[in-house]
Motif scaffolding. Sequence first.
Motif, short mmCIF file in Angstrom:
data_model
loop_
_atom_site.label_atom_id
_atom_site.label_comp_id
_atom_site.label_asym_id
_atom_site.label_seq_id
_atom_site.Cartn_x
_atom_site.Cartn_y
_atom_site.Cartn_z
N ALA A 14 0.83 -1.36 0.09
CA ALA A 14 -0.08 0.08 -0.28
C ALA A 14 0.80 1.20 -0.01
O ALA A 14 0.25 2.12 0.06
CB ALA A 14 -1.00 -0.21 1.25
N ALA A 16 2.46 2.25 -2.51
CA ALA A 16 2.84 2.69 -3.77
C ALA A 16 1.78 2.44 -4.89
O ALA A 16 1.04 1.32 -4.46
CB ALA A 16 4.23 2.67 -4.26
N GLY A 17 1.47 3.02 -6.12
CA GLY A 17 0.98 2.48 -7.10
C GLY A 17 -0.37 1.96 -6.71
O GLY A 17 -1.25 2.81 -5.93
N ILE A 18 -0.69 0.72 -7.35
CA ILE A 18 -2.26 0.28 -7.01
C ILE A 18 -2.82 0.13 -5.83
O ILE A 18 -3.71 0.30 -5.17
CB ILE A 18 -2.26 -0.97 -8.16
CG1 ILE A 18 -2.22 -0.86 -9.53
CG2 ILE A 18 -3.65 -1.60 -7.83
CD1 ILE A 18 -1.99 -1.96 -10.45
N ALA A 37 3.51 -2.81 3.94
CA ALA A 37 4.71 -2.54 3.08
C ALA A 37 5.94 -2.50 3.74
O ALA A 37 5.92 -2.53 4.99
CB ALA A 37 4.58 -1.17 2.05
N LEU A 66 7.33 -8.78 3.12
CA LEU A 66 6.52 -9.81 2.75
C LEU A 66 7.22 -11.15 2.41
O LEU A 66 6.69 -12.31 2.11
CB LEU A 66 5.15 -9.51 1.99
CG LEU A 66 4.17 -8.52 2.81
CD1 LEU A 66 3.15 -8.16 2.11
CD2 LEU A 66 3.70 -9.42 4.14
N ALA A 93 0.67 -6.64 -3.16
CA ALA A 93 2.15 -6.49 -3.23
C ALA A 93 2.69 -7.38 -4.41
O ALA A 93 2.57 -8.67 -4.22
CB ALA A 93 2.73 -6.68 -1.96
N LEU A 115 7.39 -13.21 -2.94
CA LEU A 115 6.24 -12.03 -3.03
C LEU A 115 5.20 -12.57 -3.68
O LEU A 115 3.91 -12.54 -3.27
CB LEU A 115 6.92 -10.64 -3.40
CG LEU A 115 6.10 -9.53 -3.02
CD1 LEU A 115 5.72 -9.35 -1.64
CD2 LEU A 115 6.64 -8.38 -3.85
N VAL A 142 -4.19 -9.95 -6.65
CA VAL A 142 -3.60 -8.82 -8.04
C VAL A 142 -2.94 -9.64 -8.64
O VAL A 142 -1.88 -9.98 -8.25
CB VAL A 142 -3.18 -7.64 -7.51
CG1 VAL A 142 -2.68 -6.93 -8.71
CG2 VAL A 142 -4.09 -6.72 -6.69
N PRO A 187 -4.65 -6.53 -14.29
CA PRO A 187 -4.84 -5.15 -15.07
C PRO A 187 -3.73 -5.57 -16.54
O PRO A 187 -2.89 -6.61 -16.19
CB PRO A 187 -3.87 -4.58 -14.11
CG PRO A 187 -4.18 -5.22 -12.73
CD PRO A 187 -4.19 -6.68 -13.06
N PRO A 189 -0.95 -2.95 -18.65
CA PRO A 189 -0.13 -1.75 -18.09
C PRO A 189 -0.86 -0.70 -17.42
O PRO A 189 -1.91 -0.22 -17.75
CB PRO A 189 0.60 -1.47 -19.39
CG PRO A 189 -0.02 -2.11 -20.64
CD PRO A 189 -1.12 -2.99 -20.16
N1 LIG Z 1 1.87 -1.71 -13.01
C1 LIG Z 1 1.46 -2.70 -13.87
O1 LIG Z 1 1.61 -2.25 -15.04
C2 LIG Z 1 0.97 -3.82 -13.56
C3 LIG Z 1 0.29 -4.64 -14.26
C4 LIG Z 1 -0.48 -5.85 -13.78
C5 LIG Z 1 -0.54 -6.35 -12.68
N2 LIG Z 1 0.16 -5.34 -11.65
C6 LIG Z 1 0.42 -5.88 -10.36
O2 LIG Z 1 0.06 -4.90 -9.41
C7 LIG Z 1 0.55 -5.02 -8.07
C8 LIG Z 1 1.01 -3.70 -7.65
O3 LIG Z 1 1.81 -3.31 -8.41
P1 LIG Z 1 2.03 -1.93 -8.67
O4 LIG Z 1 2.12 -1.50 -10.28
O5 LIG Z 1 1.47 -0.71 -7.85
O6 LIG Z 1 3.76 -1.39 -8.47
P2 LIG Z 1 4.38 -0.75 -7.30
O7 LIG Z 1 4.04 0.56 -7.62
O8 LIG Z 1 6.11 -0.89 -7.70
O9 LIG Z 1 4.01 -1.07 -6.08
C9 LIG Z 1 4.27 -2.41 -5.53
C10 LIG Z 1 3.93 -2.31 -3.92
O10 LIG Z 1 4.43 -3.46 -3.44
C11 LIG Z 1 5.28 -3.48 -2.23
N3 LIG Z 1 6.18 -4.41 -2.16
C12 LIG Z 1 7.26 -4.58 -2.89
N4 LIG Z 1 7.95 -5.65 -2.35
C13 LIG Z 1 7.48 -5.87 -1.25
C14 LIG Z 1 7.94 -6.81 -0.01
N5 LIG Z 1 9.13 -7.52 -0.17
N6 LIG Z 1 7.22 -6.67 1.07
C15 LIG Z 1 6.25 -6.06 1.19
N7 LIG Z 1 5.66 -5.11 0.17
C16 LIG Z 1 6.49 -5.14 -0.75
C17 LIG Z 1 5.92 -2.01 -2.50
O11 LIG Z 1 5.98 -1.19 -1.11
P3 LIG Z 1 7.60 -1.36 -0.34
O12 LIG Z 1 8.70 -1.00 -1.57
O13 LIG Z 1 7.31 -0.06 0.43
O14 LIG Z 1 7.62 -2.36 0.12
C18 LIG Z 1 4.53 -1.23 -3.10
O15 LIG Z 1 3.81 -0.71 -2.07
C19 LIG Z 1 1.46 -6.14 -8.34
O16 LIG Z 1 1.02 -7.32 -7.81
C20 LIG Z 1 1.78 -6.14 -9.82
O17 LIG Z 1 2.38 -7.51 -9.94
C21 LIG Z 1 0.81 -4.18 -12.10
#
Ligand SMILES: NC(=O)c1ccc[n+]([C@@H]2O[C@H](COP(=O)([O-])OP(=O)(O)OC[C@H]3O[C@@H](n4cnc5c(N)ncnc54)[C@H](OP(=O)(O)O)[C@@H]3O)[C@@H](O)[C@H]2O)c1
Length: 265
Positions: A14, A16-18, A37, A66, A93, A115, A142, A187, A189
């Motif tokens: 939570a 960043a991002g989604i 997070a 995590l 995450a 993760l 997700v 989702p 991109p």
């Molecule tokens: N963006 C896209 O194009 C896209 C498309 C399809 C699906 N998704 C999926 O959507 C989900 C969210 O991704 P996002 O695009 O929002 O990416 P993001 O902006 O990089 O956010 C990722 C989140 O996961 C957390 N995270 C990463 N490693 C972690 C760990 N070891 N322990 C706890 N938390 C962790 C990060 O927080 P911290 O770094 O603070 O731990 C951050 O809050 C993911 O499952 C991704 O695969 C994304």
Amino acid sequence: MTEARYSCALVTGASAGIGAEFARQLAPYCATLVLIARRSERLVELAGELERAHEGLRVMPLEADLTDPSARLQAVGHLLSKGLVPDLLVNNAGMGDYGEFVTSDWMKIESMLRLNVEALTHLTHALLPTMIEQGKGSIINVSSLASILPIPDFAVYAATKAYVTSFSEALRIEVRDRGIRVMALCPGPVHTEFGQIAGRGPNTDFGAREWFYVPQGQVVAEALAGIAADRPRVYPGLKIAVAAAAISLLPIAIIRLVMSTRPRK
Ligand SMILES: NC(=O)c1ccc[n+]([C@@H]2O[C@H](COP(=O)([O-])OP(=O)(O)OC[C@H]3O[C@@H](n4cnc5c(N)ncnc54)[C@H](OP(=O)(O)O)[C@@H]3O)[C@@H](O)[C@H]2O)c1
């Protein structure tokens, strides 16, 4: 505060991002929001912002890596010890790695498996029994459009998301008659920090066309509408839904041909 739709919602990733967008859109409909997070300063800032904007809302930021099984259990134990039983779990995450598998850094691949696959499965396993005891609960896993496509240069990432979608579909059938909803959010991109983390070096261009991107707000709004309607899977955005329908109809031989001609990194 609007009448709570969820007494306690837990969102992983939570900071960043989604995940942060899930927190923002859930805030008016929750009594308690738990945000997990590693970057706790971001969670604390978001918690303050949401509590100021929504009277009566309680936001609990929880710092946890995590990829570490003991950190997951500690976080769940902390919640349960405070009498907090999530009736919505958003397993959001996740991370990617973009580039050839053969040259990948094993530590990054291992973190991704831990993760995207292990943490999502472990948190679901830890919280599902209490949800079943309560006779209600919803789980949003997700996943990604990548879950239905084997993608060269995203080989492990796409495979982890294939797991997430398959697991969600099967679990949904297992627990449906016990009052539990399970949905895979797939989702295409989305502009977030995902690209910076998945990329190796400065090149974070994955070859997706800009018109194919769907705004975070729309992804989350469609996800929350989808779980409220008890849908098994949501591909947010019309173009992503159309692409998913087309991919699902194509024979694997055609998919192989298309993927082998895709521009490579
Ligand atoms: N963006 C896209 O194009 C896209 C498309 C399809 C699906 N998704 C999926 O959507 C989900 C969210 O991704 P996002 O695009 O929002 O990416 P993001 O902006 O990089 O956010 C990722 C989140 O996961 C957390 N995270 C990463 N490693 C972690 C760990 N070891 N322990 C706890 N938390 C962790 C990060 O927080 P911290 O770094 O603070 O731990 C951050 O809050 C993911 O499952 C991704 O695969 C994304």
